[in-house]
Design a protein around this motif. Structure first.
Motif, PDB file in Angstrom:
ATOM      1  N   GLN A   1       0.862  -1.178   0.000  1.00  0.00           N
ATOM      2  CA  GLN A   1       0.000   0.000   0.000  1.00  0.00           C
ATOM      3  C   GLN A   1       0.904   1.236   0.000  1.00  0.00           C
ATOM      4  OE1 GLN A   1      -3.483   0.536   0.012  1.00  0.00           O
ATOM      5  NE2 GLN A   1      -2.895   2.686  -0.186  1.00  0.00           N
ATOM      6  N   VAL A   2       0.631   2.170  -0.909  1.00  0.00           N
ATOM      7  CA  VAL A   2       1.444   3.380  -1.037  1.00  0.00           C
ATOM      8  C   VAL A   2       0.550   4.601  -0.876  1.00  0.00           C
ATOM      9  CG1 VAL A   2       3.012   4.695  -2.504  1.00  0.00           C
ATOM     10  CG2 VAL A   2       2.988   2.200  -2.646  1.00  0.00           C
ATOM     11  N   HIS A   3       1.016   5.551  -0.082  1.00  0.00           N
ATOM     12  CA  HIS A   3       0.368   6.859  -0.008  1.00  0.00           C
ATOM     13  C   HIS A   3       1.431   7.920  -0.257  1.00  0.00           C
ATOM     14  CE1 HIS A   3      -2.153  10.197   1.155  1.00  0.00           C
ATOM     15  NE2 HIS A   3      -1.228  10.591   2.010  1.00  0.00           N
ATOM     16  N   ALA A   4       1.161   8.821  -1.183  1.00  0.00           N
ATOM     17  CA  ALA A   4       2.132   9.858  -1.519  1.00  0.00           C
ATOM     18  C   ALA A   4       1.421  11.175  -1.746  1.00  0.00           C
ATOM     19  CB  ALA A   4       2.923   9.465  -2.764  1.00  0.00           C
ATOM     20  N   LYS A   5       2.065  12.253  -1.359  1.00  0.00           N
ATOM     21  CA  LYS A   5       1.530  13.590  -1.604  1.00  0.00           C
ATOM     22  C   LYS A   5       2.692  14.557  -1.753  1.00  0.00           C
ATOM     23  CE  LYS A   5       0.965  14.882   3.284  1.00  0.00           C
ATOM     24  NZ  LYS A   5       0.005  15.368   4.305  1.00  0.00           N
ATOM     25  N   GLY A   6       2.437  15.632  -2.479  1.00  0.00           N
ATOM     26  CA  GLY A   6       3.509  16.594  -2.677  1.00  0.00           C
ATOM     27  C   GLY A   6       3.017  17.880  -3.298  1.00  0.00           C
ATOM     28  N   SER A   7       3.898  18.856  -3.296  1.00  0.00           N
ATOM     29  CA  SER A   7       3.605  20.145  -3.917  1.00  0.00           C
ATOM     30  C   SER A   7       4.822  20.600  -4.705  1.00  0.00           C
ATOM     31  CB  SER A   7       3.245  21.187  -2.861  1.00  0.00           C
ATOM     32  OG  SER A   7       4.356  21.459  -2.020  1.00  0.00           O
ATOM     33  N   LYS A   8       4.567  21.378  -5.731  1.00  0.00           N
ATOM     34  CA  LYS A   8       5.650  21.907  -6.555  1.00  0.00           C
ATOM     35  C   LYS A   8       5.350  23.357  -6.910  1.00  0.00           C
ATOM     36  CE  LYS A   8       8.082  21.300 -10.949  1.00  0.00           C
ATOM     37  NZ  LYS A   8       8.234  20.496 -12.173  1.00  0.00           N
ATOM     38  N   HIS A   9       6.215  24.259  -6.450  1.00  0.00           N
ATOM     39  CA  HIS A   9       6.176  25.657  -6.860  1.00  0.00           C
ATOM     40  C   HIS A   9       7.203  25.845  -7.968  1.00  0.00           C
ATOM     41  CE1 HIS A   9       4.154  26.198  -2.951  1.00  0.00           C
ATOM     42  NE2 HIS A   9       3.664  27.327  -3.460  1.00  0.00           N
TER      43      HIS A   9
ATOM     44  N   VAL B   1       3.456  29.009 -10.853  1.00  0.00           N
ATOM     45  CA  VAL B   1       2.580  27.835 -10.894  1.00  0.00           C
ATOM     46  C   VAL B   1       2.731  27.052  -9.589  1.00  0.00           C
ATOM     47  CG1 VAL B   1       1.943  25.747 -12.161  1.00  0.00           C
ATOM     48  CG2 VAL B   1       2.944  27.695 -13.386  1.00  0.00           C
ATOM     49  N   LEU B   2       1.613  26.578  -9.081  1.00  0.00           N
ATOM     50  CA  LEU B   2       1.613  25.677  -7.928  1.00  0.00           C
ATOM     51  C   LEU B   2       0.838  24.422  -8.294  1.00  0.00           C
ATOM     52  CD1 LEU B   2       1.881  24.771  -4.971  1.00  0.00           C
ATOM     53  CD2 LEU B   2      -0.125  26.202  -4.439  1.00  0.00           C
ATOM     54  N   HIS B   3       1.464  23.277  -8.126  1.00  0.00           N
ATOM     55  CA  HIS B   3       0.791  22.002  -8.312  1.00  0.00           C
ATOM     56  C   HIS B   3       0.778  21.245  -6.984  1.00  0.00           C
ATOM     57  CE1 HIS B   3       1.424  22.265 -12.820  1.00  0.00           C
ATOM     58  NE2 HIS B   3       0.166  21.877 -12.708  1.00  0.00           N
ATOM     59  N   ARG B   4      -0.360  20.710  -6.644  1.00  0.00           N
ATOM     60  CA  ARG B   4      -0.492  19.826  -5.480  1.00  0.00           C
ATOM     61  C   ARG B   4      -0.980  18.479  -5.973  1.00  0.00           C
ATOM     62  NH1 ARG B   4       0.447  22.416  -0.840  1.00  0.00           N
ATOM     63  NH2 ARG B   4       0.084  24.674  -0.728  1.00  0.00           N
ATOM     64  N   ASN B   5      -0.194  17.451  -5.694  1.00  0.00           N
ATOM     65  CA  ASN B   5      -0.478  16.111  -6.204  1.00  0.00           C
ATOM     66  C   ASN B   5      -0.588  15.118  -5.050  1.00  0.00           C
ATOM     67  OD1 ASN B   5       0.041  17.105  -8.938  1.00  0.00           O
ATOM     68  ND2 ASN B   5       2.213  17.027  -8.381  1.00  0.00           N
ATOM     69  N   ASN B   6      -1.378  14.091  -5.255  1.00  0.00           N
ATOM     70  CA  ASN B   6      -1.447  13.000  -4.289  1.00  0.00           C
ATOM     71  C   ASN B   6      -1.918  11.741  -4.997  1.00  0.00           C
ATOM     72  OD1 ASN B   6      -4.529  12.422  -3.669  1.00  0.00           O
ATOM     73  ND2 ASN B   6      -4.301  14.655  -3.771  1.00  0.00           N
ATOM     74  N   PHE B   7      -1.540  10.582  -4.454  1.00  0.00           N
ATOM     75  CA  PHE B   7      -2.086   9.326  -4.963  1.00  0.00           C
ATOM     76  C   PHE B   7      -1.996   8.248  -3.898  1.00  0.00           C
ATOM     77  CE2 PHE B   7       2.382   8.713  -6.364  1.00  0.00           C
ATOM     78  CZ  PHE B   7       2.625   7.403  -5.959  1.00  0.00           C
ATOM     79  N   ASP B   8      -2.885   7.276  -4.049  1.00  0.00           N
ATOM     80  CA  ASP B   8      -2.879   6.059  -3.242  1.00  0.00           C
ATOM     81  C   ASP B   8      -2.860   4.874  -4.199  1.00  0.00           C
ATOM     82  OD1 ASP B   8      -3.403   6.764  -0.220  1.00  0.00           O
ATOM     83  OD2 ASP B   8      -4.684   8.099  -1.395  1.00  0.00           O
ATOM     84  N   GLN B   9      -2.025   3.901  -3.873  1.00  0.00           N
ATOM     85  CA  GLN B   9      -1.876   2.729  -4.737  1.00  0.00           C
ATOM     86  C   GLN B   9      -1.872   1.471  -3.880  1.00  0.00           C
ATOM     87  OE1 GLN B   9       1.900   2.493  -6.813  1.00  0.00           O
ATOM     88  NE2 GLN B   9       1.015   1.294  -8.486  1.00  0.00           N
ATOM     89  N   THR B  10      -2.682   0.508  -4.281  1.00  0.00           N
ATOM     90  CA  THR B  10      -2.749  -0.780  -3.587  1.00  0.00           C
ATOM     91  C   THR B  10      -2.462  -1.887  -4.583  1.00  0.00           C
ATOM     92  OG1 THR B  10      -4.448   0.106  -2.107  1.00  0.00           O
ATOM     93  CG2 THR B  10      -4.161  -2.285  -2.151  1.00  0.00           C
ATOM     94  N   GLN B  11      -1.548  -2.797  -4.211  1.00  0.00           N
ATOM     95  CA  GLN B  11      -1.137  -3.851  -5.133  1.00  0.00           C
ATOM     96  C   GLN B  11      -1.102  -5.191  -4.415  1.00  0.00           C
ATOM     97  OE1 GLN B  11       2.335  -1.263  -5.749  1.00  0.00           O
ATOM     98  NE2 GLN B  11       2.248  -1.885  -7.884  1.00  0.00           N
ATOM     99  N   LEU B  12      -1.537  -6.221  -5.126  1.00  0.00           N
ATOM    100  CA  LEU B  12      -1.511  -7.580  -4.595  1.00  0.00           C
ATOM    101  C   LEU B  12      -1.104  -8.515  -5.722  1.00  0.00           C
ATOM    102  CD1 LEU B  12      -2.130  -9.386  -2.112  1.00  0.00           C
ATOM    103  CD2 LEU B  12      -4.410  -9.718  -3.083  1.00  0.00           C
TER     104      LEU B  12
END
Length: 810
Positions: free
Chosen positions: A425-433, A451-462
């Motif tokens: 299980q992966v959880h990631a978040k970040g921002s880029k100015h 520019v401001l970008h705010r990104n996030n994702f969740d990934q589940t693998q089996l």
């Protein structure tokens, strides 16, 4: 569900040699029974034993000397040897290896030595008549059994799970596989996965020059791996725009490259191949290492790697790897401010060996990565680098965080059948100015949009996998059945604001930059991937080995952005296959031929608003692998033809820099690679690659041309010598050379190509006992070069970088 996991017992990683010694006692006794009395006077021999775990060093020396050793594995657990180089009789060699350990090796019988704790006063000679009755072990080099995901003794790995999702010899994999083990990562002081691949045949790295943000840029056989080619422990790493899972190389046991299509086992992989990063794992042997590193550009790093058994039975083991980095870089603003990088990393893991047949490994990781985002200089009006950065020292930052949590389960039902499961299980978040910039008509004014970008994702693998062995007449089958699933959900929000311009002649930094508030994108991604795969490795008599594999994939994705009024759904299905045939000759020589396919669903939309169609890869390969049974080398040769259709390329006419699909690219080439110890104390990593890549189908001016940044010729060599004896025992010297041929800077190949370049690397180290000191210098001659001028920008090459490292093992 059936899915994938590393395919070898993970119980005693670094102590695997010790268990091997204690479990082959009966074979050793039988061998000793056949020893003639002449063994009593074994001659002095020349030995080259590297520094490392004491048990491994003793086993290597015993094998080299032609003697056997009896030992209790608990005596050597957690201990290290300084190494041994020179001419020694068995007794003298054992004594040198055991200096300072409080242990001694005494000859209990002709050519049989017993290891025991030294008393307060020890006689220098005489038999060990009162030695305890320990297992008699005939130590041989092949007793140091290597596992597919565990440590490698030296530079040449002999086994891998990346090439077939099974613990198998690399020589049995009918496709090119390269392995960079932790030993080599340390020897070259590798600081990123990009750097790890510098000495790998057919892999071009760092095509954008300096990179400190955690992105891994490389081409395999002419194709990038960003579209599905990045893996960790056999599971694909997700990303959302500038939010990627950065990799800490100190936390890796191996970096493995499978070249060419790999969808038959790994599903949505890219045509050029995959790069699988294998994490360090816990084991029963005690690990206690701390280190500090200082380097150019103000680099400061602390590191620790500790672990071992938590109970007397060794059923529960742990490992903790951690680093902290604070560094500036070669890139600076005209006002002197440096582009910096700050990183914290921690990776705990726990192994529960429930029984000899069942194990569960828990793996976790957390990283906080903060890096300056201005790493490339603007191109001046004269077409040369201006040494002006488009952003602002206090504004242009990338800040990403991720957490990983997973397990690897293994259960053996009987000697023939085994179940493995890999979950993460992966959880990631970040921002880029950062800034979007455009040149004014005067050629000097750089208009900027913040520019401001705010990104996030969740990934589940089996990924679950069932492996079994069957016999049918004269044929033996090694079957693999697997089912894997990947669930992904991500979002990227963007805002913009007009910012003060820059004058390339007199840039003024420190101006007030408004925080972006105008919404400029709200893209969400959802994806479900399901794959079922089957592989059969068929033994056709003593020499022929046939590999047949097939996989069915289905990928459903939904990408929408209400700001741009896009809503795209994709439901892609495909079947991928692989066929390989090998013929094993005497001396570890194995010629092979194979065919492989790849399938990569592309989630999202092209710049024309249409959904991406899948990329497809097909490869034919002929090769030869030479892995001497009793040596520590691996030599490989490969000829291939690889094609990839529905290729994604950046659309630079699109203000959002989205992608388009141009058609088909063909790659033909030759690769030569050598790894291992070629003489006592002398190790080599060498390679040469010829890669002719051509666009064979396109509606644009790139038809019949070579894609940008792809070199036709590459070569490298790394020589490591540690065979010094006497007072210089423990000293090592290494030198490296890297050649990268010319590359194209534009799709139509009309601009002047980027010239070829040659770089030199070197290392001086001292590794003895508990201490390792090392000085590493990459680009030692500080050659100034431009890596690429693609996309209208200029990407400077890596400058000289020196590091001084000290590690203490206790």
């Amino acid at each position: 569900m059936f899915a994938s996991l590393p395919h070898s017992p993970r119980t005693l990683r670094r102590g695997l040699a010790l268990l091997s010694l204690s479990t082959i006692a009966l074979a050793g006794q039988q061998a000793l029974a056949q020893q003639p009395a002449a063994n009593q006077n074994i001659a002095v021999k020349t030995h080259s034993i590297p520094a490392g775990p004491l048990g491994e060093a003793l086993a290597l020396f015993a094998a080299s000397a032609g003697v056997s050793v009896q030992l209790d594995p608990t005596l050597v657990a957690g201990r290290r040897a300084a190494g041994l180089n020179g001419s020694f009789a068995p007794a003298a060699g054992f004594a040198r290896l055991l200096e300072g350990t409080g242990l001694q090796a005494l000859e209990a019988a002709p050519a049989v030595y017993v290891l025991r704790a030294a008393p307060a006063a020890v006689s220098a000679t005489g038999p060990a008549a009162d030695a305890p009755a320990l297992p008699v072990v005939r130590a041989r080099a092949n007793a140091l059994q290597e596992s597919a995901n565990g440590p490698v003794l030296g530079y040449a790995a002999k086994r891998s799970a990346t090439g077939g999702k099974m613990d198998q010899a690399i020589s049995e994999i009918a496709q090119s596989v390269s392995v960079i083990a932790a030993h080599e990562l340390q020897a070259r002081d590798v600081q990123s996965v990009q750097e790890a691949l510098r000495y790998t045949a057919g892999v071009s790295t760092e095509q954008y020059g300096f990179e400190n943000r955690g992105f891994d840029w490389f081409l395999i056989r002419g194709f990038g791996t960003q579209a599905g080619g990045n893996f960790r422990d056999g599971l694909k790493l997700g990303d959302v725009y500038d939010l990627v899972i950065a990799n800490e190389t100190y936390g890796l046991e191996r970096v493995e490259i499978l070249k060419g299509p790999s969808s038959v086992l790994f599903g949505q992989g890219d045509a050029g191949g995959i790069v699988n990063r294998v994490s360090k794992q816990p084991g029963a042997e005690a690990l206690r290492e701390v280190g500090v590193q200082l380097g150019t550009f103000g680099r400061k790093q602390l590191m620790a790697d500790v672990g071992g058994a938590l109970d007397e039975a060794g059923r529960l083991s742990y490992r903790l790897v951690a680093t902290g980095l604070d560094s500036e870089s070669q890139t600076r603003y005209p006002n002197g401010a440096a582009v910096a990088n700050k990183r914290l990393y921690v990776a705990p893991s726990l192994l529960w060996q429930a029984s000899a047949d069942t194990s569960l490994t828990l793996l976790a990781e957390a990283m906080d990565n903060r890096a300056g985002d201005d790493i490339w200089y603007l191109t001046g009006a004269d077409g040369e680098p201006s040494h002006v950065l488009e952003g602002e020292p206090a504004y242009s930052w990338l800040k990403n965080k991720h957490q990983l949590l997973g397990y690897q389960l293994r259960h053996r039902f009987n000697p023939e059948w085994e179940l493995r499961q890999n979950f993460r299980q992966v959880h990631a978040k970040g921002s880029k100015h950062h800034f979007w910039t455009r040149r004014a008509e005067d050629g000097y004014t750089q208009n900027r949009t913040a520019v401001l970008h705010r990104n996030n994702f969740d990934q589940t693998q089996l990924d679950t996998q069932l492996e079994g062995r069957l016999a049918h007449g004269a044929l033996t089958h090694r079957l693999l059945l697997g089912l894997d699933w990947n669930g992904f959900r991500g979002r990227s929000l963007g805002w913009t604001a007009e910012a003060p311009p820059l004058d390339l002649r007199q840039p003024i930094y420190g101006q007030a930059i408004p925080e972006p508030t105008t919404l400029d994108g709200d893209e969400s991604q959802r994806r479900q991937d399901l794959g079922f795969y089957v592989q059969d490795q068929i033994q056709l008599g003593p020499q022929w080995l046939l590999n047949l594999g097939g996989r069915w994939d289905r990928s459903k994705s939904h990408v929408k952005d209400p700001v741009y009024q896009t809503d795209v759904r994709v439901d892609a299905r495909a079947f991928s296959g692989r066929v390989g045939l090998s013929y094993r000759l005497a001396g570890g020589v194995t010629p092979y031929a194979s065919y492989a396919e790849s399938f990569q669903p592309e989630s999202g939309t092209a710049s024309n608003g249409k959904p991406f169609v899948p990329t497809l890869g097909r490869q034919f390969e002929l090769g030869l692998k030479v892995a001497p049974e009793h040596g520590r080398t691996l030599w490989t040769v490969a000829l291939f033809e690889l094609s990839k259709s529905n290729v994604l390329t950046p659309d630079r006419a699109d203000p959002k820099e989205r992608m388009k699909q141009t058609g088909e690219i063909r790659s033909r080439g030759l690769e030569l690679e050598a790894r291992g110890e070629i003489a006592r104390g002398l190790s080599l990593v060498g390679n040469y690659a010829y890669n002719n890549v051509i666009v064979t189908r396109s509606d644009g001016p790139d038809l019949g041309k070579t894609p940008i940044q792809v070199p036709k010729h590459m070569a490298s060599a790394w020589l490591d010598y540690s065979g010094f004896g006497g007072q210089l025992n423990g000293l090592g010297l290494a030198v490296g050379w890297r050649h990268v041929g010319e590359r194209q800077n534009d799709a139509s190949n009309t601009a002047a190509p980027q010239p070829a370049y040659d770089l030199a690397d070197l290392s001086v180290y001292y590794d003895r006992g508990a201490l390792r000191l090392a000085l590493n210098v990459s680009n030692a001659l500080n050659k100034k070069y431009v890596q690429s001028r693609a996309w209208g920008s200029t990407y400077m090459g890596m400058e000289r970088n020196a590091t001084l490292s000290a590690k203490y093992r206790f």
